[in-house]
Design an enzyme around this catalytic site. Structure first.
Site, PDB file in Angstrom:
ATOM      1  NE  ARG A 155      -3.878   0.474   1.935  1.00 60.08           N
ATOM      2  CZ  ARG A 155      -4.858   1.268   2.903  1.00 60.08           C
ATOM      3  NH1 ARG A 155      -5.002   1.391   3.514  1.00 60.08           N
ATOM      4  NH2 ARG A 155      -5.946  -0.280   2.118  1.00 60.08           N
TER       5      ARG A 155
ATOM      6  CG  HIS B 221      -8.219   0.445  -2.288  1.00 60.02           C
ATOM      7  ND1 HIS B 221      -7.191  -1.055  -1.978  1.00 60.02           N
ATOM      8  CD2 HIS B 221      -9.081   0.497  -1.055  1.00 60.02           C
ATOM      9  CE1 HIS B 221      -7.893  -1.267  -0.957  1.00 60.02           C
ATOM     10  NE2 HIS B 221      -9.027  -0.669  -0.168  1.00 60.02           N
TER      11      HIS B 221
ATOM     12  CD  GLN C 210     -12.727  -1.589  -0.200  1.00 59.97           C
ATOM     13  OE1 GLN C 210     -12.476  -1.570   0.672  1.00 59.97           O
ATOM     14  NE2 GLN C 210     -14.343  -2.188   0.029  1.00 59.97           N
TER      15      GLN C 210
ATOM     16  CG  ASP D 120     -13.327   6.579  -1.294  1.00 62.19           C
ATOM     17  OD1 ASP D 120     -13.349   6.687   0.266  1.00 62.19           O
ATOM     18  OD2 ASP D 120     -12.988   6.574  -1.287  1.00 62.19           O
TER      19      ASP D 120
ATOM     20  CB  CYS E 107     -14.181   1.047   0.954  1.00 58.65           C
ATOM     21  SG  CYS E 107     -13.246   3.219   0.686  1.00 58.65           S
TER      22      CYS E 107
ATOM     23  NE  ARG F 254     -10.304  -5.017   0.900  1.00 58.21           N
ATOM     24  CZ  ARG F 254      -9.705  -3.579   1.317  1.00 58.21           C
ATOM     25  NH1 ARG F 254      -9.491  -2.999   1.848  1.00 58.21           N
ATOM     26  NH2 ARG F 254      -7.732  -4.192   1.445  1.00 58.21           N
TER      27      ARG F 254
HETATM   28  N1  NVA Z   1     -10.025   7.133  -1.418  1.00 53.65           N
HETATM   29  C1  NVA Z   1     -10.119   5.975   0.592  1.00 53.65           C
HETATM   30  C2  NVA Z   1      -9.488   4.710   0.142  1.00 53.65           C
HETATM   31  C3  NVA Z   1      -9.832   4.262   1.595  1.00 53.65           C
HETATM   32  C4  NVA Z   1      -9.373   2.429   1.926  1.00 53.65           C
HETATM   33  C5  NVA Z   1      -7.959   6.916   0.917  1.00 53.65           C
HETATM   34  O1  NVA Z   1      -7.433   6.372   0.199  1.00 53.65           O
HETATM   35  O2  NVA Z   1      -7.533   6.805   1.695  1.00 53.65           O
HETATM   36  N1   CP Z   2     -10.933  -0.169   2.714  1.00 58.75           N
HETATM   37  C1   CP Z   2      -9.841   0.190   3.042  1.00 58.75           C
HETATM   38  O1   CP Z   2      -9.145  -0.143   2.434  1.00 58.75           O
HETATM   39  O2   CP Z   2      -9.325   0.382   4.538  1.00 58.75           O
HETATM   40  P1   CP Z   2      -8.232   0.291   5.391  1.00 58.75           P
HETATM   41  O3   CP Z   2      -7.497   1.290   4.732  1.00 58.75           O
HETATM   42  O4   CP Z   2      -8.346   0.473   6.964  1.00 58.75           O
HETATM   43  O5   CP Z   2      -6.834  -0.872   4.544  1.00 58.75           O
END
Ligand code: NVA
Ligand code: CP
Length: 303
Positions: free
Chosen positions: A103, A130, A133, A221, A261, A289
């Site tokens: 990540r 993502h 997800q 989101d 998500c 997930r």
């Molecule tokens: N768009 C959000 C998704 C988190 C799972 C982010 O990138 O922070």
């Molecule tokens: N939805 C998701 O990816 O959650 P986290 O940021 O907690 O991993």
């Protein structure tokens, strides 16, 4: 399947269905206490440049349930944080591990890691996409709706990583996709180019009610993603109104489901009332997930 899962467009419709079928099987076995040590003795490295609750815990638990183990690798502790080149780190880790979940911010970093690693790389979120997800989201939609044919998916909010992956995933499995986002916050141009392969199936508008009309599934989101903390105040103004609330529910299909998500900001992208009314669907999505990612690990890592 390709060696890695770097973005949704890496997967064909058939590969998505195979992953969802396997995820459903693993979910059944997990819930019934049936062991499936398909990745016995294997190790998954997990590199996190951003925070995580779901991704970290579901990957770590998932590989354990598959008979393997996870190593949480903080870039602050790895030599990469002190400047060791990615191509060297990649070649070293390939000799110890059986797969890596990463990540981070730039999609290019994930693509480079995949290029230099001989083991599978799984994208656990970048600024661009993502995919894990969206596989969980598709699994949840299929569970609640029985399939994808004829369904309309609607996403309201920032044209971010979630929007990019939902568009590609939704169109690939045959749904119609409608996006409501401010003009200056549209999805990635590469994703908009992808939609051209699906004439009549994709709508992008600034009008949330137009996008939500008749929708079977609503997604949203956060207005400010990880790494955009400094833009948060500006984004509060721009995205005001880009919210799943009762007026949106009222124009959607009467059996509409709602997905998020998580983490969610009640009162911003979704009201507390809508969130709680659809909590079962949202927390099933969070559970999925685990099952979707176990399917990804099995498909990519099983020897
Ligand atoms: N768009 C959000 C998704 C988190 C799972 C982010 O990138 O922070
Ligand atoms: N939805 C998701 O990816 O959650 P986290 O940021 O907690 O991993």
């Amino acid at each position: 399947m390709k060696k890695d899962l770097l973005k949704m467009a890496d997967l064909s419709a058939e590969e998505i269905y195979e992953l969802l079928d396997l995820a459903a099987k693993l979910k059944y076995e997990t819930r019934h206490g049936i062991e499936h040590h398909i990745l016995k003795g294997q190790s998954l490295g997990m590199i996190f440049q951003k925070s995580s609750t779901r991704t970290r815990v579901s990957f770590e638990t998932g590989i354990y349930q598959l008979g393997g183990q996870a190593l949480f690798l903080s870039p602050r502790d790895l030599q990469i944080g002190r400047g060791e080149p990615l191509e060297d780190t990649a070649r070293v880790l390939s000799r110890y591990l059986d797969g890596i979940m990463i990540r981070t911010f730039a999609q290019k970093e994930v693509e480079d890691l995949a290029k230099y690693c001989s083991i599978p790389i799984i994208n656990g979120l970048t600024d661009y996409c993502h995919p894990c997800q969206i596989l969980a989201d598709l699994l949840t939609v299929r569970e609640f709706k029985g399939g994808f044919d004829g369904l309309k998916m609607c996403y309201i909010g920032d044209g971010n990583n979630m929007a990019n992956s939902l568009i590609v995933g939704g169109l690939t499995v045959g749904m119609r996709v409608a996006i409501a986002c401010p003009n200056a916050y549209q999805p990635d141009p590469e994703v908009l180019a992808f939609t051209e392969k699906y004439p009549g199936k994709f709508l992008m508008t600034e009008d949330i009610l137009e996008a939500a009309a008749g929708a079977d599934v609503l997604f949203t989101d956060v207005w400010a993603s990880m790494g955009q903390e400094e833009e948060a105040a500006e984004r509060q103004k721009v995205f005001a109104g880009y919210q799943i609330n009762q007026s949106v529910i009222d124009v959607a299909h009467k059996d509409v489901m709602v997905q998020h998500c998580l983490p969610a900001h009640r009162g911003e992208e979704i009201t507390a009332e809508v969130f709680e009314a659809h909590a079962d669907e949202i927390f099933e999505e969070a559970e999925n997930r685990l099952h979707a990612q176990k399917a990804v690990m099995v498909k990519l890592m099983a020897k």
